[in-house]
Each structure stands twice: as structure tokens, then as C-alpha cells.
Design a protein around this motif. Structure first.
Motif, PDB file in Angstrom:
ATOM      1  N   ILE A   3      -7.890  -0.669   4.422  1.00 60.54           N
ATOM      2  CA  ILE A   3      -6.450  -0.002   3.804  1.00 60.54           C
ATOM      3  C   ILE A   3      -5.224  -1.114   4.363  1.00 60.54           C
ATOM      4  CG2 ILE A   3      -4.869   1.836   3.766  1.00 60.54           C
ATOM      5  CD1 ILE A   3      -7.273   3.676   4.806  1.00 60.54           C
ATOM      6  N   THR A   4      -4.393  -1.153   3.313  1.00 57.86           N
ATOM      7  CA  THR A   4      -3.178  -2.013   3.432  1.00 57.86           C
ATOM      8  C   THR A   4      -2.197  -1.353   2.646  1.00 57.86           C
ATOM      9  OG1 THR A   4      -2.086  -4.005   3.541  1.00 57.86           O
ATOM     10  CG2 THR A   4      -3.595  -3.639   1.576  1.00 57.86           C
ATOM     11  N   ALA A   5      -0.869  -1.307   3.334  1.00 54.65           N
ATOM     12  CA  ALA A   5       0.076  -0.707   2.451  1.00 54.65           C
ATOM     13  C   ALA A   5       1.314  -1.364   2.797  1.00 54.65           C
ATOM     14  CB  ALA A   5       0.298   0.992   3.148  1.00 54.65           C
ATOM     15  N   PHE A   6       2.626  -1.376   2.219  1.00 51.13           N
ATOM     16  CA  PHE A   6       3.768  -1.794   2.623  1.00 51.13           C
ATOM     17  C   PHE A   6       4.736  -0.963   1.805  1.00 51.13           C
ATOM     18  CE2 PHE A   6       2.646  -3.833  -1.369  1.00 51.13           C
ATOM     19  CZ  PHE A   6       3.871  -3.701  -1.986  1.00 51.13           C
ATOM     20  N   GLU A   7       6.157  -0.980   2.482  1.00 51.15           N
ATOM     21  CA  GLU A   7       7.254   0.042   1.847  1.00 51.15           C
ATOM     22  C   GLU A   7       8.462  -1.149   1.611  1.00 51.15           C
ATOM     23  OE1 GLU A   7      11.179   1.622   1.871  1.00 51.15           O
ATOM     24  OE2 GLU A   7      10.391   0.256   3.660  1.00 51.15           O
ATOM     25  N   LYS A   8       8.745  -0.612   0.330  1.00 47.57           N
ATOM     26  CA  LYS A   8       9.903  -1.451  -0.161  1.00 47.57           C
ATOM     27  C   LYS A   8      10.615  -0.495  -1.310  1.00 47.57           C
ATOM     28  CE  LYS A   8      11.200  -5.610  -2.739  1.00 47.57           C
ATOM     29  NZ  LYS A   8      10.704  -6.947  -3.220  1.00 47.57           N
ATOM     30  N   ASN A   9      12.038  -0.638  -1.147  1.00 53.76           N
ATOM     31  CA  ASN A   9      12.969   0.295  -1.787  1.00 53.76           C
ATOM     32  C   ASN A   9      12.378   1.715  -2.093  1.00 53.76           C
ATOM     33  OD1 ASN A   9      14.386  -2.116  -2.569  1.00 53.76           O
ATOM     34  ND2 ASN A   9      12.697  -2.639  -4.298  1.00 53.76           N
ATOM     35  N   GLY A  10      12.360   2.184  -0.869  1.00 54.27           N
ATOM     36  CA  GLY A  10      11.743   3.696  -0.830  1.00 54.27           C
ATOM     37  C   GLY A  10      10.427   4.254  -1.394  1.00 54.27           C
ATOM     38  N   ILE A  16      -6.859   1.015  -1.123  1.00 61.84           N
ATOM     39  CA  ILE A  16      -7.833   1.518  -0.233  1.00 61.84           C
ATOM     40  C   ILE A  16      -9.198   0.635  -0.788  1.00 61.84           C
ATOM     41  CG2 ILE A  16      -9.449   3.408   0.395  1.00 61.84           C
ATOM     42  CD1 ILE A  16      -6.032   4.235  -0.875  1.00 61.84           C
ATOM     43  N   LEU A  17     -10.050   0.129  -0.016  1.00 60.45           N
ATOM     44  CA  LEU A  17     -11.107  -0.616  -0.136  1.00 60.45           C
ATOM     45  C   LEU A  17     -12.406  -0.028   0.270  1.00 60.45           C
ATOM     46  CD1 LEU A  17     -12.882  -2.945  -1.716  1.00 60.45           C
ATOM     47  CD2 LEU A  17     -12.077  -4.373   0.075  1.00 60.45           C
ATOM     48  N   ASN A  18     -13.260   0.429  -0.489  1.00 63.59           N
ATOM     49  CA  ASN A  18     -14.548   0.909   0.290  1.00 63.59           C
ATOM     50  C   ASN A  18     -15.592   0.198  -0.173  1.00 63.59           C
ATOM     51  OD1 ASN A  18     -16.865   2.247   1.392  1.00 63.59           O
ATOM     52  ND2 ASN A  18     -16.577   4.240   0.488  1.00 63.59           N
ATOM     53  N   ARG A  19     -16.194  -0.669   0.748  1.00 59.16           N
ATOM     54  CA  ARG A  19     -17.495  -1.587   0.331  1.00 59.16           C
ATOM     55  C   ARG A  19     -18.734  -0.992   0.741  1.00 59.16           C
ATOM     56  NH1 ARG A  19     -15.480  -7.533   0.610  1.00 59.16           N
ATOM     57  NH2 ARG A  19     -13.384  -7.253   1.277  1.00 59.16           N
ATOM     58  N   THR A  20     -18.752   0.152   1.058  1.00 59.46           N
ATOM     59  CA  THR A  20     -20.014   0.760   1.467  1.00 59.46           C
ATOM     60  C   THR A  20     -20.600   1.479   0.352  1.00 59.46           C
ATOM     61  OG1 THR A  20     -19.375   2.907   2.214  1.00 59.46           O
ATOM     62  CG2 THR A  20     -19.124   1.238   3.878  1.00 59.46           C
ATOM     63  N   ASP A  21     -21.811   1.982   0.613  1.00 59.74           N
ATOM     64  CA  ASP A  21     -22.551   2.776  -0.659  1.00 59.74           C
ATOM     65  C   ASP A  21     -22.428   4.133  -0.469  1.00 59.74           C
ATOM     66  OD1 ASP A  21     -24.146   2.830   1.696  1.00 59.74           O
ATOM     67  OD2 ASP A  21     -26.088   2.288   0.586  1.00 59.74           O
ATOM     68  N   LYS A  22     -21.391   4.631   0.445  1.00 58.63           N
ATOM     69  CA  LYS A  22     -21.205   5.917   0.690  1.00 58.63           C
ATOM     70  C   LYS A  22     -19.795   6.230   0.580  1.00 58.63           C
ATOM     71  CE  LYS A  22     -24.636   6.151   4.576  1.00 58.63           C
ATOM     72  NZ  LYS A  22     -25.958   6.371   3.627  1.00 58.63           N
ATOM     73  N   LYS A  23     -19.710   7.518   0.250  1.00 59.52           N
ATOM     74  CA  LYS A  23     -18.120   8.066  -0.026  1.00 59.52           C
ATOM     75  C   LYS A  23     -17.672   8.003   1.522  1.00 59.52           C
ATOM     76  CE  LYS A  23     -18.966  10.861  -4.047  1.00 59.52           C
ATOM     77  NZ  LYS A  23     -18.850  12.173  -4.696  1.00 59.52           N
ATOM     78  N   ILE A  24     -16.456   8.111   1.820  1.00 63.34           N
ATOM     79  CA  ILE A  24     -15.660   8.138   2.985  1.00 63.34           C
ATOM     80  C   ILE A  24     -14.541   9.045   2.885  1.00 63.34           C
ATOM     81  CG2 ILE A  24     -14.677   6.835   5.053  1.00 63.34           C
ATOM     82  CD1 ILE A  24     -16.446   4.420   4.182  1.00 63.34           C
ATOM     83  N   PRO A  25     -14.394  10.171   3.803  1.00 65.84           N
ATOM     84  CA  PRO A  25     -13.171  10.779   3.767  1.00 65.84           C
ATOM     85  C   PRO A  25     -12.293  10.235   4.693  1.00 65.84           C
ATOM     86  CG  PRO A  25     -14.978  11.947   4.929  1.00 65.84           C
ATOM     87  CD  PRO A  25     -15.660  10.681   4.394  1.00 65.84           C
ATOM     88  N   PHE A  26     -10.940  10.457   4.522  1.00 68.80           N
ATOM     89  CA  PHE A  26     -10.062   9.887   5.437  1.00 68.80           C
ATOM     90  C   PHE A  26      -8.423  10.742   4.828  1.00 68.80           C
ATOM     91  CE2 PHE A  26      -9.511   7.572   1.401  1.00 68.80           C
ATOM     92  CZ  PHE A  26      -8.086   7.396   1.410  1.00 68.80           C
ATOM     93  N   PHE A  27      -7.724  10.557   5.966  1.00 68.09           N
ATOM     94  CA  PHE A  27      -6.481  11.398   6.062  1.00 68.09           C
ATOM     95  C   PHE A  27      -5.489  10.300   5.895  1.00 68.09           C
ATOM     96  CE2 PHE A  27      -8.991  14.430   8.311  1.00 68.09           C
ATOM     97  CZ  PHE A  27      -8.497  15.758   7.478  1.00 68.09           C
ATOM     98  N   ILE A  44     -12.495   0.558  -5.191  1.00 70.64           N
ATOM     99  CA  ILE A  44     -11.066   0.217  -4.802  1.00 70.64           C
ATOM    100  C   ILE A  44     -10.065   1.070  -5.339  1.00 70.64           C
ATOM    101  CG2 ILE A  44     -10.936  -1.666  -6.464  1.00 70.64           C
ATOM    102  CD1 ILE A  44      -9.295  -3.308  -4.567  1.00 70.64           C
ATOM    103  N   ALA A  45      -8.874   1.650  -4.765  1.00 70.69           N
ATOM    104  CA  ALA A  45      -8.009   2.295  -5.380  1.00 70.69           C
ATOM    105  C   ALA A  45      -6.708   1.952  -4.889  1.00 70.69           C
ATOM    106  CB  ALA A  45      -8.321   3.785  -4.763  1.00 70.69           C
TER     107      ALA A  45
END
Length: 57
Positions: A3-10, A16-27, A44-45
């Protein structure tokens, strides 16, 4: 999962990148607010969150 994220202008943009063959829950947490999400297998989302509580620069 990566996961990567950045903030700009509010706004926070994230990827989010999941390279695995399984669903991954996260918060996702910003300040004291949480949301439960699910990264689908081999997916990828992207998303944008608008900050409304004055946290932007």
C-alpha cells in the motif's frame, strides 16, 4: 500486500496491490476513523479520500 498513499491539497490518494492468490482483509485508518476493506486476489485498487476536518496542509 503493498500500500502507498500521499496527501496533497486536502486529499489522500492511495494504491493497494495484492499480488497473492488470496483475498486479504485490512483496515484503513485516518486519524480516529477506520474502515474495513478487502483486497481481492491478484488485484490493484486505487482510491481518493477528501479530508474534511482540517488535516490538510
Amino acid at each position: 500486500m503493498e500500500i502507498t498513499a500521499f496527501e496533497k491539497n486536502g486529499k489522500v490518494s492511495l494504491v493497494i496491490l495484492n499480488r497473492t492468490d488470496k483475498k486479504i482483509p485490512f483496515f484503513l485508518r485516518i486519524d480516529n476513523q477506520y474502515v474495513s476493506l478487502l483486497a481481492e486476489a491478484e488485484s490493484i485498487a486505487t482510491g481518493t479520500i477528501t479530508l474534511t476536518n482540517g488535516d490538510s496542509e
